[in-house]
Design a protein around this motif. Structure first.
Motif, mmCIF file in Angstrom:
data_model
loop_
_atom_site.group_PDB
_atom_site.id
_atom_site.type_symbol
_atom_site.label_atom_id
_atom_site.label_comp_id
_atom_site.label_asym_id
_atom_site.label_seq_id
_atom_site.Cartn_x
_atom_site.Cartn_y
_atom_site.Cartn_z
ATOM 1 N N GLY A 11 1.915 -23.097 27.491
ATOM 2 C CA GLY A 11 1.771 -24.523 27.736
ATOM 3 C C GLY A 11 2.304 -24.983 29.072
ATOM 4 O O GLY A 11 2.158 -26.157 29.424
ATOM 5 N N ASP A 12 2.898 -24.084 29.851
ATOM 6 C CA ASP A 12 3.442 -24.448 31.159
ATOM 7 C C ASP A 12 2.297 -24.644 32.146
ATOM 8 O O ASP A 12 1.500 -23.723 32.375
ATOM 9 N N SER A 13 2.203 -25.812 32.741
ATOM 10 C CA SER A 13 1.083 -26.150 33.632
ATOM 11 C C SER A 13 1.153 -25.424 34.975
ATOM 12 O O SER A 13 0.207 -25.505 35.759
ATOM 13 N N ARG A 14 2.232 -24.736 35.247
ATOM 14 C CA ARG A 14 2.334 -23.991 36.503
ATOM 15 C C ARG A 14 1.517 -22.699 36.473
ATOM 16 O O ARG A 14 1.331 -22.047 37.487
ATOM 17 N N GLY A 15 1.050 -22.328 35.277
ATOM 18 C CA GLY A 15 0.177 -21.173 35.114
ATOM 19 C C GLY A 15 -1.129 -21.602 34.476
ATOM 20 O O GLY A 15 -1.331 -22.786 34.193
ATOM 21 N N ASN A 16 -2.010 -20.650 34.233
ATOM 22 C CA ASN A 16 -3.326 -20.992 33.688
ATOM 23 C C ASN A 16 -3.646 -20.248 32.404
ATOM 24 O O ASN A 16 -3.766 -20.857 31.346
ATOM 25 N N ASN A 17 -3.790 -18.927 32.478
ATOM 26 C CA ASN A 17 -4.182 -18.149 31.306
ATOM 27 C C ASN A 17 -2.989 -17.828 30.413
ATOM 28 O O ASN A 17 -1.907 -17.517 30.904
ATOM 29 N N ASN A 74 -0.023 -22.426 40.135
ATOM 30 C CA ASN A 74 -0.517 -23.765 40.464
ATOM 31 C C ASN A 74 0.441 -24.585 41.312
ATOM 32 O O ASN A 74 0.258 -25.798 41.451
ATOM 33 N N THR A 75 1.458 -23.952 41.870
ATOM 34 C CA THR A 75 2.439 -24.674 42.682
ATOM 35 C C THR A 75 2.219 -24.385 44.159
ATOM 36 O O THR A 75 2.080 -23.226 44.563
#
Length: 208
Positions: free
Chosen positions: A171-177, A92-93
């Motif tokens: 929980g890291d928003s830089r990833g999704n699944n 997501n970056t």
């Protein structure tokens, strides 16, 4: 008599305006045909990417069932340093998650794990080769013809994205699944001028 023959000749020939009209129609029709063919090719490529992502996702689940973890590691053979390449790829970056040039190490590792090809070269065999979870077709691999440092490419010719960042860092928003992210940017390598990265992502084929 001469005047009559000249008149008949003029009536049997195309005028300049008529030629221009004919050429214009031909150009328009050619453009329409090429546009339709291009759309059909892109639609077919998207459909193939959807199928390949679903199939590779199923293979990752089979891998997890046997090994207890999803494929996580480094693209370079012998590199055991952490964090792994697959854990570092930020889906997501911008621009990291949107430029397929950044995906090669992760998808190189994914190829080795799913194919069982321990040295990353489909033209050779090794005592270190392991169980195969996915039978890759030649048109899914780069380089072509096959050779060392093989990675998985999408139908548009770019590397697939594969990230376990969220798996490694819940929980890291830089990833999704919480399992893994697997995606194709569908032939693009950056967002368009004036759009957000999220709008760019909406055009991708992805497993989330």
């Amino acid at each position: 008599m001469c005047s009559k023959r000249l008149s008949n000749g003029l009536r049997g020939a195309f005028t300049l305006i008529e030629l221009i009209v004919v050429i214009t129609v031909i150009v328009i029709l050619t453009g329409l045909v090429l546009s339709t063919a291009g759309y059909a090719r892109k639609k077919g490529a998207r459909a193939r990417a959807e199928t390949e992502i679903a199939a590779m996702s199923a293979a990752c689940e089979s891998y997890k069932a046997d090994n207890g973890v999803y494929p996580r590691g480094n693209g370079d053979l012998g590199n055991t340093s952490q964090p792994y390449d697959t854990d570092k790829l930020e889906t997501n970056t911008d621009p990291q998650g949107g430029n397929p040039a950044n995906f090669i190490n992760s998808t190189r590792y994914l190829y080795r794990q799913l194919s069982g090809d321990s040295d990353g070269d489909p033209t050779t065999s090794s005592t270190g080769d392991t169980k195969s979870y996915f039978a890759f077709k030649p048109n899914m691999l780069n380089p072509s013809p096959p050779g060392p440092n093989t990675y998985i490419k999408d139908p548009f010719g770019y590397a697939y994205g594969y990230s376990t960042l969220e798996n490694a860092n819940p929980g890291d928003s830089r990833g999704n699944n919480p399992t893994f992210d697997l995606w194709s940017t569908c032939g693009e390598n950056q967002k368009k001028a004036g759009e957000t990265f999220q709008q760019y992502q909406q055009r991708w084929i992805k497993n989330w």
